[in-house]
Design an enzyme around this catalytic site. Structure first.
Site, PDB file in Angstrom:
ATOM      1  N   THR A 295      13.410 -27.764 -12.955  1.00  0.00           N
ATOM      2  CA  THR A 295      12.700 -28.997 -12.574  1.00  0.00           C
ATOM      3  C   THR A 295      11.728 -29.453 -13.661  1.00  0.00           C
ATOM      4  O   THR A 295      10.963 -30.395 -13.441  1.00  0.00           O
ATOM      5  CB  THR A 295      11.932 -28.811 -11.250  1.00  0.00           C
ATOM      6  OG1 THR A 295      10.878 -27.865 -11.450  1.00  0.00           O
ATOM      7  CG2 THR A 295      12.854 -28.314 -10.142  1.00  0.00           C
ATOM      8  N   THR A 296      11.731 -28.774 -14.807  1.00  0.00           N
ATOM      9  CA  THR A 296      10.917 -29.192 -15.962  1.00  0.00           C
ATOM     10  C   THR A 296      11.813 -29.210 -17.194  1.00  0.00           C
ATOM     11  O   THR A 296      12.863 -28.568 -17.199  1.00  0.00           O
ATOM     12  CB  THR A 296       9.765 -28.208 -16.221  1.00  0.00           C
ATOM     13  OG1 THR A 296      10.315 -26.916 -16.505  1.00  0.00           O
ATOM     14  CG2 THR A 296       8.829 -28.101 -15.023  1.00  0.00           C
TER      15      THR A 296
ATOM     16  N   HIS B 177       8.397 -20.903  -6.785  1.00  0.00           N
ATOM     17  CA  HIS B 177       9.757 -20.672  -7.272  1.00  0.00           C
ATOM     18  C   HIS B 177       9.868 -19.248  -7.813  1.00  0.00           C
ATOM     19  O   HIS B 177       9.088 -18.863  -8.686  1.00  0.00           O
ATOM     20  CB  HIS B 177      10.105 -21.678  -8.388  1.00  0.00           C
ATOM     21  CG  HIS B 177      10.272 -23.070  -7.859  1.00  0.00           C
ATOM     22  ND1 HIS B 177      10.132 -24.188  -8.636  1.00  0.00           N
ATOM     23  CD2 HIS B 177      10.576 -23.506  -6.602  1.00  0.00           C
ATOM     24  CE1 HIS B 177      10.352 -25.271  -7.887  1.00  0.00           C
ATOM     25  NE2 HIS B 177      10.623 -24.874  -6.657  1.00  0.00           N
TER      26      HIS B 177
ATOM     27  N   HIS C 128       4.089 -24.901  -7.881  1.00  0.00           N
ATOM     28  CA  HIS C 128       3.903 -26.348  -8.020  1.00  0.00           C
ATOM     29  C   HIS C 128       2.930 -26.782  -6.934  1.00  0.00           C
ATOM     30  O   HIS C 128       3.038 -26.322  -5.797  1.00  0.00           O
ATOM     31  CB  HIS C 128       5.240 -27.079  -7.864  1.00  0.00           C
ATOM     32  CG  HIS C 128       6.266 -26.653  -8.880  1.00  0.00           C
ATOM     33  ND1 HIS C 128       6.424 -27.287 -10.094  1.00  0.00           N
ATOM     34  CD2 HIS C 128       7.158 -25.628  -8.862  1.00  0.00           C
ATOM     35  CE1 HIS C 128       7.392 -26.675 -10.784  1.00  0.00           C
ATOM     36  NE2 HIS C 128       7.852 -25.665 -10.062  1.00  0.00           N
TER      37      HIS C 128
ATOM     38  N   HIS D  61       1.345 -25.726 -17.773  1.00  0.00           N
ATOM     39  CA  HIS D  61       2.101 -26.475 -16.761  1.00  0.00           C
ATOM     40  C   HIS D  61       2.028 -25.828 -15.382  1.00  0.00           C
ATOM     41  O   HIS D  61       2.259 -26.475 -14.372  1.00  0.00           O
ATOM     42  CB  HIS D  61       3.572 -26.587 -17.171  1.00  0.00           C
ATOM     43  CG  HIS D  61       3.775 -27.325 -18.444  1.00  0.00           C
ATOM     44  ND1 HIS D  61       3.450 -28.659 -18.608  1.00  0.00           N
ATOM     45  CD2 HIS D  61       4.264 -26.929 -19.640  1.00  0.00           C
ATOM     46  CE1 HIS D  61       3.729 -29.045 -19.833  1.00  0.00           C
ATOM     47  NE2 HIS D  61       4.224 -28.018 -20.488  1.00  0.00           N
TER      48      HIS D  61
ATOM     49  N   HIS E  62       6.476 -18.786 -10.186  1.00  0.00           N
ATOM     50  CA  HIS E  62       5.429 -19.747 -10.552  1.00  0.00           C
ATOM     51  C   HIS E  62       5.253 -20.755  -9.415  1.00  0.00           C
ATOM     52  O   HIS E  62       5.991 -20.703  -8.425  1.00  0.00           O
ATOM     53  CB  HIS E  62       5.802 -20.461 -11.860  1.00  0.00           C
ATOM     54  CG  HIS E  62       7.053 -21.262 -11.714  1.00  0.00           C
ATOM     55  ND1 HIS E  62       8.290 -20.767 -12.015  1.00  0.00           N
ATOM     56  CD2 HIS E  62       7.262 -22.510 -11.235  1.00  0.00           C
ATOM     57  CE1 HIS E  62       9.203 -21.677 -11.750  1.00  0.00           C
ATOM     58  NE2 HIS E  62       8.608 -22.748 -11.270  1.00  0.00           N
TER      59      HIS E  62
END
Ligand SMILES: *[C@@H]1O[C@H](CO)[C@@H](O)[C@H](O)[C@H]1NC(C)=O
Ligand SMILES: [Zn+2]
Length: 343
Positions: free
Chosen positions: A216-217, A134, A110, A83, A108
């Site tokens: 957010t996941t 993040h 996005h 992801h 991590h």
């Protein structure tokens, strides 16, 4: 992007457990609440921050990272969990300026897809930056790790850093990005030299937006105290393309590799949540440049007005003087005797 990553420790490769999810398609974000009920909650993240409606709270203190500049561990573990790319951080990295004693767990990213400069999760007045980092922390006073903390309100604190494209490569980000080739496939991890993590953050750690939200996941737990910095960090176009084009969401053994792209969630409803801001707004939303232009324009206008009035008055005075002159000449043409008649 925090669930299984939070449990990532040491060199163990991380692949998500629990119901399979993706951003689009039959397991896409519209379906997340089916397997993960919290994803349908009323305090979800990310959000689109309407900067003009954020409530000024001058008591929000500057954030103070401790130990980020000299990590005690000589190496970090970088992994592809299918992801995102996730870098495990040691809890010796501590963040002050929050309600609690927070320790780092991981960071991590996005991002979007090659050729598309939009992949951040948080929006500022509808603007989506090319990417977002993040940095995840947990309340180390109340919990032993992020996996435990994620179940409790205020258990996690995440810093959101917006990444924009600039002219030069960012050396601190290169510490991570140059290793993405070693974790191309989901489930792979590698050990990289540790580095100054504070250099990944923007300069101004006193200017931020603050709200209560969620992971957010999936599983989307509503346990995150969010901090979003409006000041972006600039990476080069090449670096952005490295982020967008290096990783697969599929394992090496799978026949059809899928590029890991567009791993950002749509903005969620605010539902009456307050969004606080640590710094006052510039008047009417003008940028510093615009304010300077307005002041300059006003000064130029004033000077212009002064000159107009000054010369206008001068011209009027000279006309009046000419007129008086005519009167004087006219009267002076009369004989002294005439003037005696009129009295
Ligand atoms: C977040 O929620 C906590 C209660 O869990 C509350 O005390 C705090 O004021 C909230 N913060 C913001 C920014 O809304
Ligand atoms: Zn995230």
């Amino acid at each position: 992007m925090l669930n299984v990553l939070l449990l990532l420790g040491g060199l163990a490769p991380a692949l998500p457990a629990g119901p399979h999810w993706e951003y689009e398609g039959p397991h896409g974000q519209q379906h997340w609440p089916e397997g993960h009920p919290a994803c349908g909650g009323r305090a979800q993240s990310p959000i689109d921050i309407a900067t003009g409606r954020a409530r000024l709270d001058p008591a929000l203190p500057p954030l103070q990272p401790q130990g980020y500049d000299h990590p005690e561990t000589p190496r970090f573990t970088l992994a592809n969990n299918g992801h995102t790319a996730v870098l495990a951080l040691p809890p010796s990295l501590q963040l002050q300026g929050l309600p609690g004693a927070f320790a780092a767990a991981q960071l991590h990213f996005h991002w979007g897809r090659p050729g598309h400069a939009a992949g951040a999760e948080h929006l500022l007045d509808g603007h989506r930056a090319p990417a977002e980092m993040h940095v995840v922390h947990f309340d180390a006073e109340r919990f032993s790790d992020a996996g435990e903390a994620q179940h409790h309100a205020g258990g996690l604190a995440v810093l959101g850093v917006l990444l924009e494209v600039g002219a030069d490569p960012h050396p601190a980000y290169d510490n991570i990005l140059r290793h993405l080739g070693s974790i191309r496939y989901a489930g792979q991890s590698t050990s990289i030299p540790s580095f100054n993590v504070q250099n990944l953050l923007p300069q101004r750690l006193d200017r931020y937006y603050r709200y209560n939200g969620s992971l957010t996941t999936p599983p989307c737990f509503q346990s995150v105290l969010w901090t979003l910095f409006p000041e972006p960090v600039h990476i080069s176009r090449d670096q952005l393309e490295q982020l967008q084009g290096s990783l697969y969401s599929t394992e090496e053994a799978e026949a059809e590799p899928q590029l890991l792209v567009d791993n950002f969630r749509a903005p969620q409803e605010l539902n009456q949540r307050p969004v606080l801001v640590s710094f006052p707004r510039e008047p009417e939303g003008y940028s510093t440049g615009e304010v300077i232009a307005i002041i300059f324009g006003a000064v130029a206008g004033c000077v212009g007005l002064f000159l107009a009035v000054h010369f206008g008055a001068k011209r009027m005075r000279s006309r009046r003087a000419q007129a008086q002159d005519v009167v004087f000449k006219a009267s002076s043409r009369r004989s002294p005797g005439d003037s005696g008649i009129s009295r």
